[in-house]
Design a protein around this motif. Structure first.
Motif, PDB file in Angstrom:
ATOM      1  N   GLY A   1      78.680  44.862 -41.635  1.00 56.74           N
ATOM      2  CA  GLY A   1      79.735  44.055 -42.208  1.00 56.74           C
ATOM      3  C   GLY A   1      79.332  42.595 -42.340  1.00 56.74           C
ATOM      4  N   ILE A   2      79.836  41.927 -43.388  1.00 61.25           N
ATOM      5  CA  ILE A   2      79.541  40.502 -43.594  1.00 61.25           C
ATOM      6  C   ILE A   2      80.840  39.770 -43.926  1.00 61.25           C
ATOM      7  CG2 ILE A   2      77.145  40.823 -44.291  1.00 61.25           C
ATOM      8  CD1 ILE A   2      78.037  40.624 -47.210  1.00 61.25           C
ATOM      9  N   LEU A   3      80.826  38.471 -43.657  1.00 61.09           N
ATOM     10  CA  LEU A   3      82.003  37.639 -43.922  1.00 61.09           C
ATOM     11  C   LEU A   3      81.552  36.238 -44.270  1.00 61.09           C
ATOM     12  CD1 LEU A   3      85.134  37.306 -43.786  1.00 61.09           C
ATOM     13  CD2 LEU A   3      84.813  36.570 -41.418  1.00 61.09           C
ATOM     14  N   ALA A   4      82.054  35.710 -45.385  1.00 60.62           N
ATOM     15  CA  ALA A   4      81.702  34.357 -45.817  1.00 60.62           C
ATOM     16  C   ALA A   4      82.843  33.398 -45.537  1.00 60.62           C
ATOM     17  CB  ALA A   4      81.373  34.343 -47.308  1.00 60.62           C
ATOM     18  N   LYS A   5      82.473  32.208 -45.078  1.00 61.80           N
ATOM     19  CA  LYS A   5      83.404  31.100 -44.903  1.00 61.80           C
ATOM     20  C   LYS A   5      82.707  29.853 -45.394  1.00 61.80           C
ATOM     21  CE  LYS A   5      87.087  28.927 -43.332  1.00 61.80           C
ATOM     22  NZ  LYS A   5      88.429  29.105 -43.948  1.00 61.80           N
ATOM     23  N   GLY A   6      83.122  29.346 -46.558  1.00 64.64           N
ATOM     24  CA  GLY A   6      82.408  28.220 -47.157  1.00 64.64           C
ATOM     25  C   GLY A   6      80.986  28.619 -47.493  1.00 64.64           C
ATOM     26  N   ASP A   7      80.007  27.832 -47.022  1.00 65.01           N
ATOM     27  CA  ASP A   7      78.601  28.144 -47.290  1.00 65.01           C
ATOM     28  C   ASP A   7      77.955  28.881 -46.114  1.00 65.01           C
ATOM     29  OD1 ASP A   7      78.494  26.120 -45.443  1.00 65.01           O
ATOM     30  OD2 ASP A   7      77.295  24.758 -46.663  1.00 65.01           O
ATOM     31  N   THR A   8      78.778  29.476 -45.249  1.00 64.86           N
ATOM     32  CA  THR A   8      78.278  30.231 -44.101  1.00 64.86           C
ATOM     33  C   THR A   8      78.614  31.709 -44.261  1.00 64.86           C
ATOM     34  OG1 THR A   8      78.523  28.364 -42.583  1.00 64.86           O
ATOM     35  CG2 THR A   8      78.449  30.553 -41.603  1.00 64.86           C
ATOM     36  N   VAL A   9      77.636  32.560 -43.967  1.00 67.95           N
ATOM     37  CA  VAL A   9      77.859  34.003 -43.924  1.00 67.95           C
ATOM     38  C   VAL A   9      77.571  34.497 -42.518  1.00 67.95           C
ATOM     39  CG1 VAL A   9      77.020  36.263 -44.686  1.00 67.95           C
ATOM     40  CG2 VAL A   9      77.400  34.459 -46.361  1.00 67.95           C
ATOM     41  N   TYR A  10      78.506  35.250 -41.974  1.00 67.41           N
ATOM     42  CA  TYR A  10      78.300  35.934 -40.700  1.00 67.41           C
ATOM     43  C   TYR A  10      77.902  37.366 -41.015  1.00 67.41           C
ATOM     44  CZ  TYR A  10      80.692  31.933 -38.634  1.00 67.41           C
ATOM     45  OH  TYR A  10      81.036  30.664 -38.250  1.00 67.41           O
ATOM     46  N   ALA A  11      76.708  37.774 -40.598  1.00 65.09           N
ATOM     47  CA  ALA A  11      76.178  39.104 -40.885  1.00 65.09           C
ATOM     48  C   ALA A  11      76.076  39.895 -39.584  1.00 65.09           C
ATOM     49  CB  ALA A  11      74.813  39.014 -41.555  1.00 65.09           C
ATOM     50  N   VAL A  12      76.882  40.936 -39.457  1.00 65.16           N
ATOM     51  CA  VAL A  12      76.852  41.780 -38.272  1.00 65.16           C
ATOM     52  C   VAL A  12      75.661  42.732 -38.370  1.00 65.16           C
ATOM     53  CG1 VAL A  12      78.158  43.398 -36.830  1.00 65.16           C
ATOM     54  CG2 VAL A  12      79.375  41.680 -38.203  1.00 65.16           C
ATOM     55  N   GLN A  13      74.898  42.820 -37.289  1.00 60.68           N
ATOM     56  CA  GLN A  13      73.735  43.715 -37.236  1.00 60.68           C
ATOM     57  C   GLN A  13      73.993  44.720 -36.115  1.00 60.68           C
ATOM     58  OE1 GLN A  13      71.373  39.810 -37.589  1.00 60.68           O
ATOM     59  NE2 GLN A  13      69.810  41.396 -37.981  1.00 60.68           N
ATOM     60  N   ASN A  14      74.502  45.877 -36.516  1.00 60.72           N
ATOM     61  CA  ASN A  14      75.119  46.820 -35.589  1.00 60.72           C
ATOM     62  C   ASN A  14      74.254  47.239 -34.411  1.00 60.72           C
ATOM     63  OD1 ASN A  14      73.477  48.759 -37.025  1.00 60.72           O
ATOM     64  ND2 ASN A  14      75.167  49.112 -38.442  1.00 60.72           N
ATOM     65  N   PHE A  15      73.180  48.000 -34.642  1.00 60.76           N
ATOM     66  CA  PHE A  15      72.360  48.476 -33.524  1.00 60.76           C
ATOM     67  C   PHE A  15      71.550  47.357 -32.878  1.00 60.76           C
ATOM     68  CE2 PHE A  15      73.481  52.566 -35.180  1.00 60.76           C
ATOM     69  CZ  PHE A  15      73.420  53.429 -34.079  1.00 60.76           C
ATOM     70  N   SER A  16      71.432  46.222 -33.544  1.00 56.93           N
ATOM     71  CA  SER A  16      70.789  45.062 -32.930  1.00 56.93           C
ATOM     72  C   SER A  16      71.735  44.321 -32.000  1.00 56.93           C
ATOM     73  CB  SER A  16      70.300  44.089 -34.022  1.00 56.93           C
ATOM     74  OG  SER A  16      69.326  44.692 -34.850  1.00 56.93           O
ATOM     75  N   ASN A  17      73.019  44.683 -32.028  1.00 57.17           N
ATOM     76  CA  ASN A  17      74.029  44.071 -31.169  1.00 57.17           C
ATOM     77  C   ASN A  17      74.033  42.550 -31.284  1.00 57.17           C
ATOM     78  OD1 ASN A  17      75.462  46.250 -29.743  1.00 57.17           O
ATOM     79  ND2 ASN A  17      73.420  46.761 -28.970  1.00 57.17           N
ATOM     80  N   GLN A  18      74.137  42.081 -32.534  1.00 57.41           N
ATOM     81  CA  GLN A  18      74.142  40.644 -32.760  1.00 57.41           C
ATOM     82  C   GLN A  18      74.794  40.320 -34.097  1.00 57.41           C
ATOM     83  OE1 GLN A  18      69.845  40.076 -32.643  1.00 57.41           O
ATOM     84  NE2 GLN A  18      69.776  39.800 -34.864  1.00 57.41           N
ATOM     85  N   VAL A  19      75.129  39.045 -34.260  1.00 60.62           N
ATOM     86  CA  VAL A  19      75.645  38.523 -35.523  1.00 60.62           C
ATOM     87  C   VAL A  19      74.774  37.342 -35.921  1.00 60.62           C
ATOM     88  CG1 VAL A  19      77.616  37.528 -36.734  1.00 60.62           C
ATOM     89  CG2 VAL A  19      78.003  39.170 -34.871  1.00 60.62           C
ATOM     90  N   SER A  20      74.216  37.372 -37.120  1.00 61.48           N
ATOM     91  CA  SER A  20      73.440  36.239 -37.625  1.00 61.48           C
ATOM     92  C   SER A  20      74.363  35.314 -38.414  1.00 61.48           C
ATOM     93  CB  SER A  20      72.298  36.713 -38.532  1.00 61.48           C
ATOM     94  OG  SER A  20      71.265  37.306 -37.767  1.00 61.48           O
ATOM     95  N   ARG A  21      74.323  34.023 -38.054  1.00 60.91           N
ATOM     96  CA  ARG A  21      75.082  33.014 -38.798  1.00 60.91           C
ATOM     97  C   ARG A  21      74.129  32.367 -39.788  1.00 60.91           C
ATOM     98  NH1 ARG A  21      75.976  27.673 -37.759  1.00 60.91           N
ATOM     99  NH2 ARG A  21      75.287  27.840 -35.593  1.00 60.91           N
ATOM    100  N   ILE A  22      74.417  32.546 -41.076  1.00 58.87           N
ATOM    101  CA  ILE A  22      73.491  32.196 -42.142  1.00 58.87           C
ATOM    102  C   ILE A  22      74.070  31.065 -42.988  1.00 58.87           C
ATOM    103  CG2 ILE A  22      72.298  33.074 -44.191  1.00 58.87           C
ATOM    104  CD1 ILE A  22      72.565  35.889 -42.891  1.00 58.87           C
ATOM    105  N   ASP A  23      73.279  30.020 -43.186  1.00 62.51           N
ATOM    106  CA  ASP A  23      73.667  28.896 -44.030  1.00 62.51           C
ATOM    107  C   ASP A  23      73.123  29.134 -45.436  1.00 62.51           C
ATOM    108  OD1 ASP A  23      74.671  26.382 -44.757  1.00 62.51           O
ATOM    109  OD2 ASP A  23      72.735  25.436 -44.380  1.00 62.51           O
ATOM    110  N   LEU A  24      74.015  29.219 -46.429  1.00 67.30           N
ATOM    111  CA  LEU A  24      73.609  29.505 -47.798  1.00 67.30           C
ATOM    112  C   LEU A  24      73.260  28.233 -48.552  1.00 67.30           C
ATOM    113  CD1 LEU A  24      76.415  32.037 -48.805  1.00 67.30           C
ATOM    114  CD2 LEU A  24      74.056  32.587 -48.145  1.00 67.30           C
ATOM    115  N   SER A  25      72.264  28.334 -49.426  1.00 62.34           N
ATOM    116  CA  SER A  25      71.970  27.224 -50.329  1.00 62.34           C
ATOM    117  C   SER A  25      73.063  27.154 -51.393  1.00 62.34           C
ATOM    118  CB  SER A  25      70.606  27.430 -50.991  1.00 62.34           C
ATOM    119  OG  SER A  25      70.612  28.600 -51.801  1.00 62.34           O
ATOM    120  N   LYS A  26      73.186  25.985 -52.033  1.00 65.75           N
ATOM    121  CA  LYS A  26      74.244  25.797 -53.015  1.00 65.75           C
ATOM    122  C   LYS A  26      74.125  26.755 -54.197  1.00 65.75           C
ATOM    123  CE  LYS A  26      75.310  20.972 -51.988  1.00 65.75           C
ATOM    124  NZ  LYS A  26      75.408  19.576 -52.518  1.00 65.75           N
ATOM    125  N   ASP A  27      72.886  27.107 -54.551  1.00 67.25           N
ATOM    126  CA  ASP A  27      72.708  28.010 -55.683  1.00 67.25           C
ATOM    127  C   ASP A  27      72.713  29.481 -55.266  1.00 67.25           C
ATOM    128  OD1 ASP A  27      70.277  28.266 -54.415  1.00 67.25           O
ATOM    129  OD2 ASP A  27      69.071  27.560 -56.117  1.00 67.25           O
TER     130      ASP A  27
END
Length: 329
Positions: free
Chosen positions: A252-278
């Motif tokens: 599952g993923i979720l965007a808030k502004g220029d940030t995406v939270y990406a759930v990585q299920n079997f890795s038991n973690q969430v990556s917080r990703i900063d998106l470029s403007k383009d």
């Protein structure tokens, strides 16, 4: 255009018969793909790792036989789904409680969820049924039972824009759009054929999570088999890479502004990703972990708090199912 069946808003009859066979079938479908996605990345961008143990809270879903999806409702309200039974739980993040809200008819499943708080609607992805379900969040009554895909299908996740709901299919290179007007009335589902890298069908589990940015003008999809994120033009279905480095087990993923939270299920973690403007690049700025994570799958954002469902895929004795909250930073 696919066939649809709309039903009037009504009270949902109580059906508490066991549906263990369906739950086992859906879980068995998920496990091989998740396992295939569990290989370590070939390359990973620099990142920090955060563990927010003192803020982590577990909220039980009493009586749930499985779990997968979560959606934010009004205020501190959340909705979580019983994957194999299709039941929906409603909880309160502040109170730390949850209870059964919708006892779904036999044969349903509940994968990804999203709540339309403006129109008091809850959209539910129906997994291998090829369907989507819409419920009234005030009464729990069924609003619509929608046929999105026939044949091989796994309707996995859903996102909402001002125009309606978009669903992913993990078994086909297409999305499904359900229009929603300003009065909350639903239109007929439309199929959006994908082109570009998101079209790839390279594993048992392909398209997974979905979210939107830029006021719904652009969709972002997670591709589990490719360990990647892609943008999708909702008008044309054209997709493009978001360069992030490999994201193993992305769900599952979720965007808030220029940030995406990406759930990585079997890795038991969430990556917080900063998106470029383009939207062509994404930098993993943080990896959020928790000792309470037990194969989390989807995420909802409440201010500075993330709420995730523990699916516990592959656990021979999973015990009860729960929602876990952690700091978003």
């Amino acid at each position: 255009m696919n066939s649809t069946q709309h039903t009037p808003r009504r009270s949902t009859a109580t059906r508490r018969a066991a549906r263990a066979a369906l739950a086992l079938a859906v879980t068995a479908f998920l496990l091989p793909a998740a396992g295939a996605a569990a290989a370590p990345p070939t390359s990973s961008p620099p990142m920090s790792v955060s563990s927010h143990r003192q803020q982590d809270i577990s909220i039980p879903l009493p009586g749930a036989s499985s779990a997968e999806g979560i959606a934010k409702g009004k205020g501190s309200t959340f909705y979580a789904g019983d994957l194999g039974r299709g039941d929906i739980f409603r909880g309160d993040l502040r109170k730390g409680t949850a209870e059964l809200f919708i006892d779904a008819p036999d044969g349903r499943a509940a994968v990804g969820l999203k709540a339309d708080v403006r129109n008091d609607l809850l959209f539910v992805s129906g997994g291998a049924t090829g369907r989507a379900y819409v419920y009234d969040t005030d009464t729990g009554a069924e609003v619509a039972d929608l046929l999105l895909a026939t044949g091989s299908a796994f309707i996995n996740d859903v996102t909402l824009t001002r125009d309606g709901a978009y669903f992913t299919n993990s078994q086909a290179a297409e999305l499904y759009f359900v229009p929603v007007d300003h009065d909350g009335e639903l239109g007929d589902p439309e199929t959006i054929a994908l082109t570009g890298p998101a079209k790839a069908l390279t594993g048992a589990f392909n398209l997974n999570g979905i979210t939107s940015v830029d006021r719904g003008r652009t969709l972002i999809v997670a591709h589990s088999a490719k360990k990647a994120l892609y943008t999708v033009d909702p008008e044309t279905g054209v997709s493009a890479d978001i360069a992030t480095g490999a994201l193993p087990d992305v769900d599952g993923i979720l965007a808030k502004g220029d940030t995406v939270y990406a759930v990585q299920n079997f890795s038991n973690q969430v990556s917080r990703i900063d998106l470029s403007k383009d939207l062509t690049r994404g930098e993993v700025e943080d990896v959020i972990t928790s000792p309470l994570f037990k194969v989390p799958t989807t995420v909802a954002l409440f201010g500075n708090t993330l709420a995730l469902v523990n699916a516990k895929f592959g656990d021979p004795e999973p015990g009860g199912y729960e929602v876990v909250t952690v700091s978003a930073r």
